[in-house]
Every structure is written in structure tokens, then in C-alpha cells.
Design a protein around this motif. Structure first.
Motif, short mmCIF file in Angstrom:
data_model
loop_
_atom_site.label_atom_id
_atom_site.label_comp_id
_atom_site.label_asym_id
_atom_site.label_seq_id
_atom_site.Cartn_x
_atom_site.Cartn_y
_atom_site.Cartn_z
N TYR A 45 0.82 -1.20 0.00
CA TYR A 45 0.00 0.00 0.00
C TYR A 45 0.86 1.26 0.00
CZ TYR A 45 -3.26 3.58 1.46
OH TYR A 45 -3.98 4.74 1.53
N ALA A 46 1.92 1.25 0.80
CA ALA A 46 2.78 2.43 0.89
C ALA A 46 3.44 2.76 -0.45
CB ALA A 46 3.85 2.22 1.97
N VAL A 47 3.96 1.74 -1.13
CA VAL A 47 4.63 1.99 -2.40
C VAL A 47 3.63 2.37 -3.48
CG1 VAL A 47 5.99 0.91 -4.23
CG2 VAL A 47 6.59 0.53 -1.88
N ILE A 48 2.50 1.69 -3.51
CA ILE A 48 1.51 2.00 -4.54
C ILE A 48 0.90 3.37 -4.32
CG2 ILE A 48 -0.77 1.30 -5.42
CD1 ILE A 48 0.20 -1.62 -5.05
N ALA A 49 0.74 3.78 -3.06
CA ALA A 49 0.23 5.12 -2.79
C ALA A 49 1.22 6.19 -3.23
CB ALA A 49 -0.07 5.27 -1.30
N TRP A 93 -0.24 2.88 -9.39
CA TRP A 93 -0.36 1.47 -9.75
C TRP A 93 0.64 1.05 -10.82
CZ3 TRP A 93 -2.47 -2.44 -7.41
CH2 TRP A 93 -3.49 -2.22 -6.49
N GLU A 94 0.96 1.95 -11.74
CA GLU A 94 1.82 1.58 -12.86
C GLU A 94 3.20 1.16 -12.39
OE1 GLU A 94 0.45 4.71 -12.68
OE2 GLU A 94 -1.33 4.29 -13.88
N PHE A 95 3.81 1.95 -11.54
CA PHE A 95 5.17 1.67 -11.09
C PHE A 95 5.21 1.10 -9.67
CE2 PHE A 95 5.70 5.04 -14.26
CZ PHE A 95 6.51 4.36 -15.14
N GLY A 96 4.23 1.41 -8.87
CA GLY A 96 4.23 0.96 -7.49
C GLY A 96 4.21 -0.55 -7.35
N ALA A 97 3.40 -1.20 -8.16
CA ALA A 97 3.34 -2.67 -8.10
C ALA A 97 4.67 -3.29 -8.52
CB ALA A 97 2.20 -3.18 -8.98
N VAL A 98 5.29 -2.70 -9.53
CA VAL A 98 6.58 -3.22 -10.00
C VAL A 98 7.65 -2.99 -8.94
CG1 VAL A 98 8.35 -3.00 -11.78
CG2 VAL A 98 5.94 -2.87 -12.40
N TYR A 99 7.68 -1.81 -8.35
CA TYR A 99 8.64 -1.53 -7.28
C TYR A 99 8.43 -2.48 -6.09
CZ TYR A 99 10.33 2.81 -9.37
OH TYR A 99 10.90 3.74 -10.19
N TRP A 100 7.17 -2.69 -5.72
CA TRP A 100 6.88 -3.55 -4.59
C TRP A 100 7.33 -4.99 -4.85
CZ3 TRP A 100 3.03 -7.48 -3.83
CH2 TRP A 100 2.96 -7.93 -2.51
N LEU A 101 7.05 -5.49 -6.04
CA LEU A 101 7.50 -6.85 -6.37
C LEU A 101 9.03 -6.94 -6.34
CD1 LEU A 101 5.01 -7.82 -9.19
CD2 LEU A 101 5.12 -8.74 -6.88
N GLY A 102 9.69 -5.92 -6.84
CA GLY A 102 11.15 -5.91 -6.77
C GLY A 102 11.66 -5.86 -5.35
N ILE A 103 11.00 -5.07 -4.51
CA ILE A 103 11.41 -4.96 -3.11
C ILE A 103 11.21 -6.29 -2.39
CG2 ILE A 103 10.74 -3.93 -0.89
CD1 ILE A 103 10.30 -1.31 -2.43
N ILE A 104 10.07 -6.95 -2.60
CA ILE A 104 9.87 -8.19 -1.86
C ILE A 104 10.79 -9.30 -2.37
CG2 ILE A 104 7.55 -7.64 -1.11
CD1 ILE A 104 6.50 -9.63 -3.19
#
Length: 92
Positions: free
Chosen positions: A53-57, A61-72
Motif C-alpha cells: 500500500y505504501a509503495v503503490i500510494a 499502480w503503474e510503477f508501485g506494483a513493480v517496485y513492490w515486487l522488486g522490493i519483496i
């Protein structure tokens, strides 16, 4: 916000792995009960979702989901290395 997500994800992986009997017995040196393991699993999943939620906020949605997947992915690999180091012992 990205640093917060990295810390939350690392803590989430720690909680999720400690909820597993194999890792919990080795690191915690005791058997967790079913209730304790369930609480760790729920807390770990909650932290992963809060990080998402923090990254997507922040990034949308376009980049937040990609960043979050990379982070996890990166934090899971970091936790695996840390857990391996912890289990194998400290250097002398």
C-alpha cells in the motif's frame, strides 16, 4: 517511503519464516504453539500488504506494483542470506 517498505518487507519475511516449525525451532530455540505461529503468519502478511500500500500510494499502480515486487524479491533474498548466516553460526 521506499526505505520503510524495505524494512517492513524484511520484517514480514522474518515473521513468516519464524512461523514455520523448521526455522522457528532453529532460531528461536523453542517450539511455537499453533496460535503463536498463526499470529506470526498473519502479522507477516499484514506487513507485506502495508508495504504494498505504501509503495503503490507513492508511485501509483503503474510503477508501485513493480517496485513492490522488486522490493519483496530483494528482501526475501536478503532474509534467506541472513537466516543462513544466523543458522550456520558466527565467524570466529
Amino acid at each position: 517511503m521506499m526505505a520503510l517498505t524495505v524494512l517492513l518487507s524484511l520484517l514480514a519475511w522474518a515473521m513468516l519464516s519464524m512461523a514455520m516449525p523448521k526455522h522457528g525451532n532453529i532460531v528461536l530455540k523453542r517450539q511455537l504453539g499453533e496460535t503463536g505461529a498463526r499470529r506470526l503468519r498473519w502479522a507477516g502478511m499484514l506487513l507485506l500488504f502495508v508495504g504494498a500500500y505504501a509503495v503503490i500510494a507513492e508511485k501509483g499502480w503503474e510503477f508501485g506494483a513493480v517496485y513492490w515486487l522488486g522490493i519483496i524479491m530483494l528482501t526475501s533474498m536478503l532474509w534467506v542470506l541472513m537466516l543462513t548466516r544466523f543458522v550456520s553460526g558466527r565467524p570466529s
